[in-house]
Design an enzyme around this catalytic site. Structure first.
Site, short mmCIF file in Angstrom:
data_model
loop_
_atom_site.label_atom_id
_atom_site.label_comp_id
_atom_site.label_asym_id
_atom_site.label_seq_id
_atom_site.Cartn_x
_atom_site.Cartn_y
_atom_site.Cartn_z
N HIS A 11 0.84 -1.19 0.00
CA HIS A 11 0.00 0.00 0.00
C HIS A 11 0.87 1.25 0.00
CE1 HIS A 11 -3.47 2.53 0.94
NE2 HIS A 11 -2.68 3.17 1.78
N LYS A 42 -8.57 -0.60 6.58
CA LYS A 42 -8.87 -1.17 5.27
C LYS A 42 -7.91 -2.30 4.92
CE LYS A 42 -8.93 3.20 4.28
NZ LYS A 42 -8.98 4.57 3.76
N ASP A 82 -14.79 3.64 8.41
CA ASP A 82 -13.78 4.61 7.99
C ASP A 82 -14.37 5.63 7.02
OD1 ASP A 82 -11.09 5.73 7.55
OD2 ASP A 82 -11.40 4.93 5.55
N SER A 105 -7.25 4.80 9.99
CA SER A 105 -8.02 4.84 8.75
C SER A 105 -7.38 3.95 7.68
CB SER A 105 -8.09 6.30 8.27
OG SER A 105 -8.57 6.39 6.95
N ARG A 130 -14.28 13.82 9.39
CA ARG A 130 -12.98 14.47 9.63
C ARG A 130 -12.74 15.58 8.63
NH1 ARG A 130 -9.19 9.65 8.92
NH2 ARG A 130 -7.58 11.24 9.04
N1 URA Z 1 -5.63 7.87 3.59
C1 URA Z 1 -6.62 7.26 4.29
O1 URA Z 1 -7.13 6.23 3.87
N2 URA Z 1 -7.01 7.80 5.45
C2 URA Z 1 -6.47 8.94 5.95
O2 URA Z 1 -6.87 9.37 7.01
C3 URA Z 1 -5.46 9.56 5.22
C4 URA Z 1 -5.06 8.98 4.03
#
Ligand code: URA
Ligand code: CA
Length: 441
Positions: free
Chosen positions: A80, A185, A159, A181, A166
Protein backbone atom coordinates in the site's frame (compact mmCIF):
# COMPACT_ATOMS: atom_id res chain seq x y z
CA UNK A 1 -21.31 8.63 24.66
CA UNK A 2 -21.14 11.90 26.62
CA UNK A 3 -18.91 10.18 29.18
CA UNK A 4 -16.63 8.88 26.46
CA UNK A 5 -16.29 12.33 24.91
CA UNK A 6 -15.66 13.88 28.33
CA UNK A 7 -13.04 11.28 29.17
CA UNK A 8 -11.07 11.94 26.02
CA UNK A 9 -11.57 15.69 26.33
CA UNK A 10 -9.92 15.48 29.78
CA UNK A 11 -7.00 13.50 28.40
CA UNK A 12 -8.09 10.04 29.51
CA UNK A 13 -7.56 6.86 27.55
CA UNK A 14 -10.41 4.93 25.98
CA UNK A 15 -10.84 1.21 26.51
CA UNK A 16 -11.48 -1.25 23.75
CA UNK A 17 -15.11 -1.49 24.97
CA UNK A 18 -15.57 2.28 24.74
CA UNK A 19 -14.09 2.41 21.25
CA UNK A 20 -16.28 -0.53 20.20
CA UNK A 21 -19.36 1.24 21.59
CA UNK A 22 -18.51 4.35 19.56
CA UNK A 23 -17.85 2.53 16.27
CA UNK A 24 -20.96 0.37 16.63
CA UNK A 25 -22.94 3.58 17.21
CA UNK A 26 -21.36 5.17 14.14
CA UNK A 27 -22.51 2.18 12.08
CA UNK A 28 -26.05 1.75 13.43
CA UNK A 29 -26.81 5.45 13.84
CA UNK A 30 -27.01 5.20 17.63
CA UNK A 31 -24.27 7.81 17.93
CA UNK A 32 -25.20 10.99 16.04
CA UNK A 33 -22.66 12.82 13.87
CA UNK A 34 -22.39 15.72 16.34
CA UNK A 35 -21.13 13.42 19.08
CA UNK A 36 -18.73 11.70 16.73
CA UNK A 37 -17.49 15.11 15.58
CA UNK A 38 -16.93 16.19 19.18
CA UNK A 39 -15.02 12.99 19.95
CA UNK A 40 -12.90 13.40 16.80
CA UNK A 41 -11.96 16.91 17.95
CA UNK A 42 -11.12 15.65 21.45
CA UNK A 43 -8.93 12.96 19.84
CA UNK A 44 -7.34 15.59 17.61
CA UNK A 45 -6.21 17.58 20.68
CA UNK A 46 -5.52 14.76 23.13
CA UNK A 47 -4.27 12.06 20.77
CA UNK A 48 -4.54 8.29 21.08
CA UNK A 49 -1.90 6.01 22.55
CA UNK A 50 -0.71 2.95 20.65
CA UNK A 51 -3.12 0.59 22.37
CA UNK A 52 -6.07 2.88 21.65
CA UNK A 53 -4.98 3.20 18.00
CA UNK A 54 -4.66 -0.58 17.66
CA UNK A 55 -8.03 -1.20 19.29
CA UNK A 56 -9.78 1.50 17.23
CA UNK A 57 -8.34 0.06 14.01
CA UNK A 58 -9.62 -3.40 14.92
CA UNK A 59 -13.12 -2.04 15.55
CA UNK A 60 -13.11 -0.13 12.26
CA UNK A 61 -11.87 -3.20 10.36
CA UNK A 62 -14.69 -5.22 11.93
CA UNK A 63 -17.35 -2.69 10.83
CA UNK A 64 -17.83 -4.37 7.44
CA UNK A 65 -16.70 -7.38 5.42
CA UNK A 66 -13.45 -9.04 6.43
CA UNK A 67 -11.97 -10.91 3.50
CA UNK A 68 -10.88 -14.45 4.31
CA UNK A 69 -7.76 -15.29 2.34
CA UNK A 70 -6.99 -18.49 4.25
CA UNK A 71 -7.59 -20.47 1.03
CA UNK A 72 -4.61 -18.75 -0.61
CA UNK A 73 -1.52 -20.92 -0.20
CA UNK A 74 1.46 -19.33 1.55
CA UNK A 75 1.40 -15.89 3.13
CA UNK A 76 -0.55 -13.46 0.94
CA UNK A 77 1.11 -10.04 0.87
CA UNK A 78 -0.40 -6.64 0.17
CA UNK A 79 1.39 -3.43 -0.71
CA UNK A 80 0.00 0.00 0.00
CA UNK A 81 1.24 3.46 -0.86
CA UNK A 82 0.09 6.55 1.01
CA UNK A 83 -0.33 8.21 -2.36
CA UNK A 84 2.12 9.63 -4.84
CA UNK A 85 2.49 11.02 -8.33
CA UNK A 86 3.95 8.95 -11.15
CA UNK A 87 3.93 6.01 -8.76
CA UNK A 88 3.44 2.82 -10.78
CA UNK A 89 5.29 0.62 -8.29
CA UNK A 90 2.42 -1.86 -7.82
CA UNK A 91 2.55 -2.89 -11.49
CA UNK A 92 6.28 -3.55 -11.18
CA UNK A 93 6.71 -4.88 -7.63
CA UNK A 94 3.60 -7.11 -7.82
CA UNK A 95 4.78 -9.20 -10.81
CA UNK A 96 8.34 -9.27 -9.42
CA UNK A 97 7.18 -10.71 -6.10
CA UNK A 98 4.85 -13.22 -7.77
CA UNK A 99 7.68 -14.31 -10.09
CA UNK A 100 9.76 -14.99 -6.95
CA UNK A 101 7.13 -17.23 -5.39
CA UNK A 102 5.19 -14.65 -3.35
CA UNK A 103 1.37 -14.35 -3.35
CA UNK A 104 0.37 -10.79 -4.08
CA UNK A 105 -3.14 -9.74 -3.09
CA UNK A 106 -3.84 -6.15 -3.90
CA UNK A 107 -7.20 -4.50 -3.54
CA UNK A 108 -6.78 -1.09 -4.91
CA UNK A 109 -8.61 2.17 -5.26
CA UNK A 110 -9.19 4.77 -7.93
CA UNK A 111 -7.32 8.02 -8.11
CA UNK A 112 -8.66 11.19 -6.58
CA UNK A 113 -7.26 14.71 -6.77
CA UNK A 114 -3.58 14.91 -7.67
CA UNK A 115 -2.72 11.25 -6.98
CA UNK A 116 -3.38 8.41 -9.38
CA UNK A 117 -5.01 5.09 -8.59
CA UNK A 118 -3.84 1.66 -9.67
CA UNK A 119 -7.32 0.60 -10.83
CA UNK A 120 -7.55 3.52 -13.26
CA UNK A 121 -4.11 2.65 -14.59
CA UNK A 122 -5.05 -1.01 -15.12
CA UNK A 123 -8.24 -0.02 -16.92
CA UNK A 124 -6.09 1.75 -19.51
CA UNK A 125 -5.23 -1.75 -20.76
CA UNK A 126 -7.81 -2.78 -23.40
CA UNK A 127 -10.25 -5.38 -22.09
CA UNK A 128 -8.90 -5.39 -18.53
CA UNK A 129 -11.42 -6.37 -15.84
CA UNK A 130 -10.75 -4.96 -12.38
CA UNK A 131 -14.01 -5.98 -10.70
CA UNK A 132 -13.27 -9.51 -9.51
CA UNK A 133 -15.44 -11.34 -7.00
CA UNK A 134 -13.66 -12.55 -3.88
CA UNK A 135 -13.79 -16.12 -5.24
CA UNK A 136 -12.28 -15.07 -8.57
CA UNK A 137 -9.66 -13.06 -6.71
CA UNK A 138 -8.65 -16.03 -4.51
CA UNK A 139 -8.65 -18.45 -7.47
CA UNK A 140 -6.42 -16.14 -9.52
CA UNK A 141 -3.91 -15.56 -6.69
CA UNK A 142 -3.77 -19.28 -6.01
CA UNK A 143 -3.16 -20.05 -9.70
CA UNK A 144 -0.71 -17.34 -10.80
CA UNK A 145 0.35 -15.68 -7.53
CA UNK A 146 -0.98 -12.22 -8.36
CA UNK A 147 -4.24 -10.32 -8.53
CA UNK A 148 -4.86 -6.58 -8.50
CA UNK A 149 -8.52 -5.69 -8.33
CA UNK A 150 -10.89 -3.00 -7.15
CA UNK A 151 -12.51 -3.42 -3.76
CA UNK A 152 -15.60 -5.53 -4.21
CA UNK A 153 -16.18 -6.10 -0.51
CA UNK A 154 -17.42 -3.42 1.86
CA UNK A 155 -14.12 -2.80 3.59
CA UNK A 156 -14.15 -0.79 6.82
CA UNK A 157 -17.32 1.22 6.14
CA UNK A 158 -16.86 2.99 9.50
CA UNK A 159 -13.78 4.61 7.99
CA UNK A 160 -15.85 6.10 5.16
CA UNK A 161 -18.17 7.73 7.67
CA UNK A 162 -15.36 8.97 9.93
CA UNK A 163 -13.31 10.20 6.99
CA UNK A 164 -16.19 12.28 5.68
CA UNK A 165 -16.70 13.82 9.13
CA UNK A 166 -12.98 14.47 9.63
CA UNK A 167 -12.94 16.24 6.30
CA UNK A 168 -15.56 18.78 7.39
CA UNK A 169 -14.48 19.19 11.03
CA UNK A 170 -10.76 19.96 10.46
CA UNK A 171 -9.70 16.73 12.18
CA UNK A 172 -8.06 14.97 9.23
CA UNK A 173 -4.55 15.72 10.38
CA UNK A 174 -4.27 13.43 13.39
CA UNK A 175 -1.69 10.65 13.47
CA UNK A 176 -3.89 8.11 15.24
CA UNK A 177 -6.85 8.82 12.99
CA UNK A 178 -4.78 8.60 9.81
CA UNK A 179 -3.02 5.40 10.86
CA UNK A 180 -6.26 3.69 11.92
CA UNK A 181 -8.02 4.84 8.75
CA UNK A 182 -5.39 3.37 6.43
CA UNK A 183 -4.79 0.19 8.42
CA UNK A 184 -8.48 -0.62 9.02
CA UNK A 185 -8.87 -1.17 5.27
CA UNK A 186 -5.65 -3.21 5.08
CA UNK A 187 -6.72 -5.46 7.98
CA UNK A 188 -10.17 -6.00 6.47
CA UNK A 189 -8.72 -6.94 3.07
CA UNK A 190 -7.21 -10.04 4.64
CA UNK A 191 -3.50 -10.02 3.74
CA UNK A 192 -1.25 -11.73 6.26
CA UNK A 193 1.72 -9.56 5.33
CA UNK A 194 1.58 -5.84 4.57
CA UNK A 195 4.19 -3.52 3.09
CA UNK A 196 3.56 0.21 3.31
CA UNK A 197 5.22 2.83 1.14
CA UNK A 198 4.98 6.02 3.17
CA UNK A 199 5.69 8.96 0.90
CA UNK A 200 7.41 12.10 2.14
CA UNK A 201 7.69 15.41 0.32
CA UNK A 202 5.94 18.02 -1.81
CA UNK A 203 3.68 15.51 -3.54
CA UNK A 204 2.85 13.53 -0.40
CA UNK A 205 0.30 13.98 2.22
CA UNK A 206 3.15 13.90 4.81
CA UNK A 207 5.46 16.79 3.92
CA UNK A 208 7.87 16.29 6.86
CA UNK A 209 10.08 13.26 7.49
CA UNK A 210 9.48 13.16 11.28
CA UNK A 211 5.71 13.00 10.78
CA UNK A 212 6.09 10.28 8.16
CA UNK A 213 8.32 8.17 10.43
CA UNK A 214 5.82 8.48 13.27
CA UNK A 215 2.97 7.46 10.95
CA UNK A 216 4.96 4.51 9.59
CA UNK A 217 5.82 3.32 13.09
CA UNK A 218 2.21 3.53 14.21
CA UNK A 219 0.98 1.59 11.17
CA UNK A 220 3.61 -1.13 11.60
CA UNK A 221 2.60 -1.52 15.26
CA UNK A 222 -1.08 -1.73 14.35
CA UNK A 223 -0.36 -4.45 11.79
CA UNK A 224 1.75 -6.39 14.23
CA UNK A 225 -0.82 -5.93 16.99
CA UNK A 226 -3.29 -7.70 14.69
CA UNK A 227 -0.95 -10.53 13.76
CA UNK A 228 0.08 -9.19 10.34
CA UNK A 229 3.72 -9.12 9.38
CA UNK A 230 4.10 -5.43 8.56
CA UNK A 231 6.96 -3.32 7.23
CA UNK A 232 7.12 0.25 5.93
CA UNK A 233 9.47 2.09 3.62
CA UNK A 234 9.84 5.87 3.72
CA UNK A 235 10.40 7.16 0.20
CA UNK A 236 10.74 10.58 -1.33
CA UNK A 237 7.94 12.35 -3.17
CA UNK A 238 9.58 15.72 -3.90
CA UNK A 239 9.20 14.90 -7.59
CA UNK A 240 7.13 12.35 -9.53
CA UNK A 241 8.67 8.93 -8.94
CA UNK A 242 8.62 7.89 -12.57
CA UNK A 243 8.69 10.14 -15.61
CA UNK A 244 5.17 9.24 -16.67
CA UNK A 245 2.16 10.77 -14.92
CA UNK A 246 -1.22 9.53 -16.12
CA UNK A 247 -2.76 6.15 -16.77
CA UNK A 248 -1.83 4.41 -20.07
CA UNK A 249 1.45 6.30 -20.01
CA UNK A 250 2.31 4.99 -16.51
CA UNK A 251 1.42 1.42 -17.42
CA UNK A 252 3.72 1.73 -20.44
CA UNK A 253 6.55 2.96 -18.24
CA UNK A 254 5.97 0.13 -15.76
CA UNK A 255 6.13 -2.42 -18.60
CA UNK A 256 9.36 -0.82 -19.85
CA UNK A 257 10.94 -1.22 -16.41
CA UNK A 258 9.98 -4.92 -16.43
CA UNK A 259 11.48 -5.15 -19.94
CA UNK A 260 14.79 -4.06 -18.40
CA UNK A 261 14.66 -0.43 -19.51
CA UNK A 262 15.14 2.62 -17.22
CA UNK A 263 17.81 0.68 -15.33
CA UNK A 264 18.94 3.70 -13.27
CA UNK A 265 15.48 5.11 -12.65
CA UNK A 266 14.06 5.94 -9.24
CA UNK A 267 10.89 4.09 -10.25
CA UNK A 268 12.80 0.87 -10.74
CA UNK A 269 14.80 1.34 -7.52
CA UNK A 270 11.76 1.93 -5.32
CA UNK A 271 9.85 -0.92 -6.97
CA UNK A 272 12.74 -3.30 -6.19
CA UNK A 273 12.94 -2.07 -2.59
CA UNK A 274 9.23 -2.61 -2.14
CA UNK A 275 9.41 -6.06 -3.73
CA UNK A 276 12.26 -7.01 -1.40
CA UNK A 277 10.26 -5.91 1.63
CA UNK A 278 7.21 -7.81 0.39
CA UNK A 279 9.24 -11.00 0.08
CA UNK A 280 10.72 -10.43 3.55
CA UNK A 281 7.34 -9.65 5.13
CA UNK A 282 5.86 -12.81 3.58
CA UNK A 283 8.89 -14.84 4.67
CA UNK A 284 9.53 -16.16 1.13
CA UNK A 285 13.30 -15.78 1.61
CA UNK A 286 15.24 -15.65 4.86
CA UNK A 287 17.24 -12.48 4.26
CA UNK A 288 17.61 -9.36 2.13
CA UNK A 289 20.52 -10.79 0.11
CA UNK A 290 18.58 -13.79 -1.16
CA UNK A 291 15.56 -11.57 -1.96
CA UNK A 292 17.77 -9.26 -4.01
CA UNK A 293 19.28 -12.16 -5.94
CA UNK A 294 15.88 -13.66 -6.71
CA UNK A 295 14.49 -10.29 -7.79
CA UNK A 296 17.42 -9.53 -10.08
CA UNK A 297 16.96 -12.91 -11.72
CA UNK A 298 13.19 -12.47 -12.14
CA UNK A 299 13.79 -9.11 -13.80
CA UNK A 300 16.72 -10.10 -16.02
CA UNK A 301 15.10 -13.34 -17.23
CA UNK A 302 11.86 -11.60 -18.20
CA UNK A 303 9.85 -13.79 -15.80
CA UNK A 304 8.46 -10.77 -13.98
CA UNK A 305 7.32 -9.28 -17.29
CA UNK A 306 5.67 -12.59 -18.20
CA UNK A 307 3.95 -12.60 -14.80
CA UNK A 308 2.41 -9.23 -15.56
CA UNK A 309 1.22 -10.67 -18.89
CA UNK A 310 -0.36 -13.62 -17.07
CA UNK A 311 -2.22 -11.27 -14.76
CA UNK A 312 -3.45 -9.12 -17.64
CA UNK A 313 -4.64 -12.21 -19.54
CA UNK A 314 -6.31 -13.66 -16.43
CA UNK A 315 -8.29 -10.44 -16.04
CA UNK A 316 -9.37 -10.34 -19.69
CA UNK A 317 -6.87 -7.73 -20.88
CA UNK A 318 -4.78 -7.58 -24.03
CA UNK A 319 -1.50 -9.13 -22.83
CA UNK A 320 0.26 -8.16 -26.06
CA UNK A 321 0.93 -4.80 -24.39
CA UNK A 322 3.79 -6.36 -22.42
CA UNK A 323 5.77 -6.72 -25.64
CA UNK A 324 4.46 -3.56 -27.26
CA UNK A 325 3.47 -0.99 -24.61
CA UNK A 326 2.91 1.56 -27.40
CA UNK A 327 -0.35 -0.34 -28.06
CA UNK A 328 -1.69 1.44 -24.98
CA UNK A 329 -1.72 4.70 -26.93
CA UNK A 330 -1.50 8.33 -25.89
CA UNK A 331 -3.61 11.44 -26.44
CA UNK A 332 -3.43 12.73 -30.02
CA UNK A 333 -2.78 16.35 -28.96
CA UNK A 334 0.71 16.87 -27.73
CA UNK A 335 2.80 19.78 -26.46
CA UNK A 336 6.41 20.13 -25.37
CA UNK A 337 6.58 22.53 -22.43
CA UNK A 338 9.81 24.52 -22.69
CA UNK A 339 11.66 26.30 -19.97
CA UNK A 340 11.90 30.07 -20.54
CA UNK A 341 15.15 30.36 -18.59
CA UNK A 342 18.06 28.06 -17.82
CA UNK A 343 19.42 26.75 -14.52
CA UNK A 344 19.38 23.86 -12.12
CA UNK A 345 16.06 22.22 -11.28
CA UNK A 346 15.91 22.98 -7.55
CA UNK A 347 12.29 22.27 -6.65
CA UNK A 348 9.29 20.56 -8.19
CA UNK A 349 5.85 21.11 -6.73
CA UNK A 350 4.77 17.52 -7.21
CA UNK A 351 1.19 18.08 -6.16
CA UNK A 352 0.95 20.64 -8.94
CA UNK A 353 2.41 18.18 -11.47
CA UNK A 354 -0.34 15.76 -10.46
CA UNK A 355 -2.80 18.60 -10.92
CA UNK A 356 -1.45 19.33 -14.41
CA UNK A 357 -2.10 15.68 -15.35
CA UNK A 358 -5.62 16.02 -13.93
CA UNK A 359 -6.19 19.11 -16.09
CA UNK A 360 -5.19 17.07 -19.14
CA UNK A 361 -7.94 14.57 -18.30
CA UNK A 362 -5.90 11.94 -16.45
CA UNK A 363 -7.49 12.52 -13.05
CA UNK A 364 -10.74 13.36 -11.38
CA UNK A 365 -11.79 16.16 -9.08
CA UNK A 366 -14.89 14.39 -7.82
CA UNK A 367 -15.45 10.65 -7.39
CA UNK A 368 -18.02 10.61 -10.23
CA UNK A 369 -15.76 12.26 -12.85
CA UNK A 370 -14.67 10.24 -15.89
CA UNK A 371 -11.01 10.08 -16.81
CA UNK A 372 -9.23 9.91 -20.15
CA UNK A 373 -6.83 6.92 -20.01
CA UNK A 374 -4.73 8.36 -22.87
CA UNK A 375 -4.11 11.71 -21.15
CA UNK A 376 -1.01 12.45 -19.14
CA UNK A 377 2.48 13.83 -19.23
CA UNK A 378 6.06 12.75 -19.44
CA UNK A 379 8.41 14.69 -17.16
CA UNK A 380 11.79 15.40 -18.69
CA UNK A 381 13.13 17.56 -15.85
CA UNK A 382 14.43 15.87 -12.68
CA UNK A 383 15.71 17.50 -9.49
CA UNK A 384 19.35 18.56 -9.72
CA UNK A 385 19.42 18.51 -13.51
CA UNK A 386 20.90 21.49 -15.40
CA UNK A 387 18.65 22.89 -18.12
CA UNK A 388 19.44 25.30 -20.92
CA UNK A 389 16.88 27.98 -21.84
CA UNK A 390 14.31 26.48 -24.21
CA UNK A 391 14.86 22.90 -23.04
CA UNK A 392 11.81 20.69 -22.67
CA UNK A 393 10.51 20.34 -19.09
CA UNK A 394 7.74 17.92 -19.96
CA UNK A 395 5.63 16.62 -22.83
CA UNK A 396 1.87 16.81 -22.42
CA UNK A 397 -0.71 14.46 -23.99
CA UNK A 398 -4.44 15.12 -24.22
CA UNK A 399 -7.36 14.21 -26.42
CA UNK A 400 -8.54 17.81 -26.63
CA UNK A 401 -6.26 20.65 -27.77
CA UNK A 402 -7.93 23.11 -25.40
CA UNK A 403 -6.70 21.22 -22.34
CA UNK A 404 -3.02 21.76 -23.15
CA UNK A 405 -2.63 25.46 -22.24
CA UNK A 406 -3.96 25.30 -18.65
CA UNK A 407 -1.85 22.21 -17.97
CA UNK A 408 1.19 23.96 -19.43
CA UNK A 409 0.66 26.91 -17.06
CA UNK A 410 0.37 24.55 -14.07
CA UNK A 411 3.51 22.72 -15.12
CA UNK A 412 5.57 25.87 -15.63
CA UNK A 413 4.59 27.14 -12.18
CA UNK A 414 5.54 23.81 -10.61
CA UNK A 415 9.20 23.78 -11.60
CA UNK A 416 11.74 26.11 -9.91
CA UNK A 417 15.14 26.74 -11.50
CA UNK A 418 18.12 28.28 -9.66
CA UNK A 419 21.57 29.37 -10.73
CA UNK A 420 23.48 27.13 -8.33
CA UNK A 421 23.25 23.33 -8.11
CA UNK A 422 20.55 22.14 -5.75
CA UNK A 423 20.64 19.41 -3.15
CA UNK A 424 18.82 16.30 -4.38
CA UNK A 425 16.86 14.54 -1.60
CA UNK A 426 17.56 10.87 -0.90
CA UNK A 427 15.21 8.45 -2.62
CA UNK A 428 14.66 6.28 0.45
CA UNK A 429 14.98 7.58 4.02
CA UNK A 430 14.82 4.16 5.62
CA UNK A 431 12.43 1.49 6.69
CA UNK A 432 10.41 0.50 9.72
CA UNK A 433 10.06 -3.09 10.92
CA UNK A 434 9.18 -4.67 14.26
CA UNK A 435 12.43 -3.39 15.76
CA UNK A 436 11.85 0.25 14.80
CA UNK A 437 13.12 2.79 12.26
CA UNK A 438 16.30 2.03 10.34
CA UNK A 439 17.62 5.06 8.47
CA UNK A 440 19.24 4.46 5.08
CA UNK A 441 22.98 5.05 5.34
N1 URA B 1 -5.63 7.87 3.59
C1 URA B 1 -6.62 7.26 4.29
O1 URA B 1 -7.13 6.23 3.87
N2 URA B 1 -7.01 7.80 5.45
C2 URA B 1 -6.47 8.94 5.95
O2 URA B 1 -6.87 9.37 7.01
C3 URA B 1 -5.46 9.56 5.22
C4 URA B 1 -5.06 8.98 4.03
CA1 CA C 1 -7.41 -2.64 25.34
Amino acid sequence: MVEIIEKKRNGGRLTREELAFWIEGVMDGGVPDYQTSALLMAIYFRGLDMEEITDLTGEMAASGDQVDLSMVPGIPVDKHSTGGVGDTTTLIAGPLVAACGGRVVKMSGRGLGHTGGTIDKLEAIPGMRTGLTIDQFIAQVSRIGLAVAGQSAQLAPADKILYALRDVTATTDSLGLIASSIMSKKLASGAKAIVLDVKVGSGAFMKELDDAIALAQAMVKIGQGHGRSTRALLTNMDQPLGRAVGNAIEVAEGIEVLQGKHAESDLRKVSLMLAENMLLAAGVYPDAQSCKRALDEALASGRALEKLGEMIAAQGGDARVIQRPERLGQGACRLDVKSASGGYVSAIDTQRIGHAALLLGAGRRKKEDAIDPMAGLLMRARLGQKLAPGETLATLFASDEALLAPAQAALLSAVTLRESPAQVPPLCYGWVDESGFHPTK
